[in-house]
Write an enzyme that holds these catalytic residues in place. Structure first.
Site, PDB file in Angstrom:
ATOM      1  N   ASP A 192      47.113 -19.856 -28.404  1.00  0.00           N
ATOM      2  CA  ASP A 192      47.291 -19.795 -26.970  1.00  0.00           C
ATOM      3  C   ASP A 192      47.851 -18.403 -26.681  1.00  0.00           C
ATOM      4  O   ASP A 192      48.868 -18.012 -27.279  1.00  0.00           O
ATOM      5  CB  ASP A 192      48.295 -20.869 -26.525  1.00  0.00           C
ATOM      6  CG  ASP A 192      47.673 -21.933 -25.645  1.00  0.00           C
ATOM      7  OD1 ASP A 192      46.444 -21.926 -25.466  1.00  0.00           O
ATOM      8  OD2 ASP A 192      48.419 -22.783 -25.135  1.00  0.00           O
ATOM      9  N   LYS A 215      42.931 -17.588 -27.091  1.00  0.00           N
ATOM     10  CA  LYS A 215      42.368 -18.331 -25.963  1.00  0.00           C
ATOM     11  C   LYS A 215      43.391 -18.427 -24.835  1.00  0.00           C
ATOM     12  O   LYS A 215      44.564 -18.146 -25.024  1.00  0.00           O
ATOM     13  CB  LYS A 215      41.932 -19.730 -26.404  1.00  0.00           C
ATOM     14  CG  LYS A 215      43.060 -20.611 -26.937  1.00  0.00           C
ATOM     15  CD  LYS A 215      42.498 -21.894 -27.519  1.00  0.00           C
ATOM     16  CE  LYS A 215      43.592 -22.835 -28.008  1.00  0.00           C
ATOM     17  NZ  LYS A 215      44.416 -23.384 -26.926  1.00  0.00           N
ATOM     18  N   HIS A 267      54.890 -20.700 -21.702  1.00  0.00           N
ATOM     19  CA  HIS A 267      54.800 -20.786 -23.162  1.00  0.00           C
ATOM     20  C   HIS A 267      53.717 -19.844 -23.670  1.00  0.00           C
ATOM     21  O   HIS A 267      52.768 -19.513 -22.964  1.00  0.00           O
ATOM     22  CB  HIS A 267      54.487 -22.216 -23.615  1.00  0.00           C
ATOM     23  CG  HIS A 267      53.124 -22.704 -23.188  1.00  0.00           C
ATOM     24  ND1 HIS A 267      52.868 -23.174 -21.904  1.00  0.00           N
ATOM     25  CD2 HIS A 267      51.935 -22.778 -23.853  1.00  0.00           C
ATOM     26  CE1 HIS A 267      51.599 -23.521 -21.806  1.00  0.00           C
ATOM     27  NE2 HIS A 267      51.008 -23.285 -22.976  1.00  0.00           N
ATOM     28  N   SER A 327      48.525 -22.262 -15.381  1.00  0.00           N
ATOM     29  CA  SER A 327      49.053 -23.533 -15.884  1.00  0.00           C
ATOM     30  C   SER A 327      50.574 -23.578 -15.926  1.00  0.00           C
ATOM     31  O   SER A 327      51.144 -24.635 -16.216  1.00  0.00           O
ATOM     32  CB  SER A 327      48.514 -23.805 -17.290  1.00  0.00           C
ATOM     33  OG  SER A 327      49.111 -22.939 -18.239  1.00  0.00           O
ATOM     34  N   GLU A 367      42.564 -22.729 -17.359  1.00  0.00           N
ATOM     35  CA  GLU A 367      43.130 -23.243 -18.603  1.00  0.00           C
ATOM     36  C   GLU A 367      42.043 -23.212 -19.672  1.00  0.00           C
ATOM     37  O   GLU A 367      40.844 -23.213 -19.363  1.00  0.00           O
ATOM     38  CB  GLU A 367      43.651 -24.666 -18.391  1.00  0.00           C
ATOM     39  CG  GLU A 367      44.408 -25.254 -19.547  1.00  0.00           C
ATOM     40  CD  GLU A 367      45.567 -24.389 -20.010  1.00  0.00           C
ATOM     41  OE1 GLU A 367      45.323 -23.522 -20.881  1.00  0.00           O
ATOM     42  OE2 GLU A 367      46.678 -24.567 -19.533  1.00  0.00           O
ATOM     43  N   HIS A 387      48.614 -16.514 -23.418  1.00  0.00           N
ATOM     44  CA  HIS A 387      48.629 -16.510 -21.964  1.00  0.00           C
ATOM     45  C   HIS A 387      49.251 -15.247 -21.375  1.00  0.00           C
ATOM     46  O   HIS A 387      50.273 -14.761 -21.881  1.00  0.00           O
ATOM     47  CB  HIS A 387      49.427 -17.706 -21.440  1.00  0.00           C
ATOM     48  CG  HIS A 387      48.838 -19.031 -21.787  1.00  0.00           C
ATOM     49  ND1 HIS A 387      47.503 -19.326 -21.597  1.00  0.00           N
ATOM     50  CD2 HIS A 387      49.408 -20.161 -22.295  1.00  0.00           C
ATOM     51  CE1 HIS A 387      47.283 -20.579 -21.979  1.00  0.00           C
ATOM     52  NE2 HIS A 387      48.416 -21.097 -22.410  1.00  0.00           N
ATOM     53  N   CYS A 413      44.960 -29.490 -27.152  1.00  0.00           N
ATOM     54  CA  CYS A 413      44.091 -28.441 -27.696  1.00  0.00           C
ATOM     55  C   CYS A 413      43.330 -28.885 -28.940  1.00  0.00           C
ATOM     56  O   CYS A 413      42.187 -28.468 -29.143  1.00  0.00           O
ATOM     57  CB  CYS A 413      44.916 -27.180 -27.969  1.00  0.00           C
ATOM     58  SG  CYS A 413      45.566 -26.445 -26.442  1.00  0.00           S
ATOM     59  N   ALA A 459      48.356 -29.212 -29.881  1.00  0.00           N
ATOM     60  CA  ALA A 459      48.798 -30.574 -30.017  1.00  0.00           C
ATOM     61  C   ALA A 459      47.582 -31.491 -30.041  1.00  0.00           C
ATOM     62  O   ALA A 459      46.553 -31.194 -29.444  1.00  0.00           O
ATOM     63  CB  ALA A 459      49.724 -30.975 -28.867  1.00  0.00           C
ATOM     64  N   ASP A 518      46.591 -23.504 -32.676  1.00  0.00           N
ATOM     65  CA  ASP A 518      47.845 -23.212 -31.968  1.00  0.00           C
ATOM     66  C   ASP A 518      49.111 -23.610 -32.728  1.00  0.00           C
ATOM     67  O   ASP A 518      50.042 -24.198 -32.144  1.00  0.00           O
ATOM     68  CB  ASP A 518      47.851 -23.914 -30.609  1.00  0.00           C
ATOM     69  CG  ASP A 518      46.720 -23.455 -29.707  1.00  0.00           C
ATOM     70  OD1 ASP A 518      45.963 -22.553 -30.106  1.00  0.00           O
ATOM     71  OD2 ASP A 518      46.581 -24.017 -28.601  1.00  0.00           O
TER      72      ASP A 518
END
Length: 252
Positions: free
Chosen positions: A55, A124, A99, A63, A131, A57, A181, A177, A15
């Protein structure tokens, strides 16, 4: 110190996206841009596989604090997430700012990353109902035996299967982070049977020093090894015959 035998290393960059980097990211990790140079240095090494994760989304992801009733705030509020097919199975997660929404600039890999050296990308967090901190699978996979990609989790990527097909034995994890993750991906790598190394210069925590300390402890308790960029464990990659001789491309 000599490398274990066999030794077939892969690099997973978690990420490293615009939204996780200051100064303009929607969910900036303190000093997050400091990891870019060390990660580019790692990308120069002959890993047999170099994978970045994203990530990714949808706008209605569970989330996001904005998708919950008024009064829920990013970073401080939490929500209970039930398994879509078995509401008796639940987990609790922190709510975040919006985000890494699919197909937005914030979801793109940072431009400074040498993407020409990547073999593939794993997306993902695409299911709005759950999540997915780990690049392998969602939290509902926890506790299932045997630990394999064929679980009844809601979302499981092809990462474990691809690593196995390439004969990987060791997974090196970096990115953002560290306390979410990166930690989840590294712990899952151990559960899938890989020797797992987190290179400390290549990751930062959302919670700063506290997040670094706590996630280091949690990962080490699960069998993850924390190493430095100049460590023997990283030097092993440079000397690996497999990495020097094999060029692999992922089907993603």
């Amino acid at each position: 110190m000599s490398p274990p035998t066999p030794f077939v290393p892969a690099l997973v960059i978690v990420d490293l996206q615009n939204d996780f980097c200051p100064p303009n990211g929607a969910l900036p990790v303190p000093s997050g841009r400091d990891v870019i140079a060390p990660i580019n240095k790692l990308l120069q090494l002959p890993f047999v596989l170099k994978i970045a994760t994203l990530d990714w989304h949808p706008p209605n992801h569970i989330s996001f604090a904005d998708n919950h009733p008024p009064g829920n705030a990013p970073f401080t509020s939490e929500t209970i997430i039930p398994h879509p097919e078995n509401p008796d199975r639940i987990y609790k997660t922190t709510l975040w700012p919006v985000h890494c929404v699919q197909n937005t600039p914030g979801a793109e890999l940072v431009s400074e990353l040498d993407q020409s050296l990547l073999d593939g990308v794993v997306k993902k967090g695409q299911d709005p109902r759950v999540e997915m901190y780990s690049a392998f699978t969602d939290p509902f996979h926890e506790g299932q035996q045997p630990w394999d990609p064929e679980s009844n989790s809601v979302c499981t990527s092809d990462l474990a299967r691809t690593l196995k097909e390439k004969g990987v034995t060791d997974v090196y994890v970096v990115g953002l982070a560290m306390d979410y993750c990166v930690k989840s991906t590294a712990i899952h790598a151990v559960k899938y049977g890989y020797r797992t190394w987190v290179v400390k210069e290549g990751t930062k925590a959302v919670a700063g020093d506290d997040g670094n300390r706590d996630s280091t402890r949690e990962m080490e308790e699960e069998g993850v090894k924390i190493v430095g960029l100049e460590s023997d464990e990283v030097a092993w990659v440079q000397g690996s015959a497999q990495g020097a001789d094999v060029i692999l491309r992922c089907p993603w």
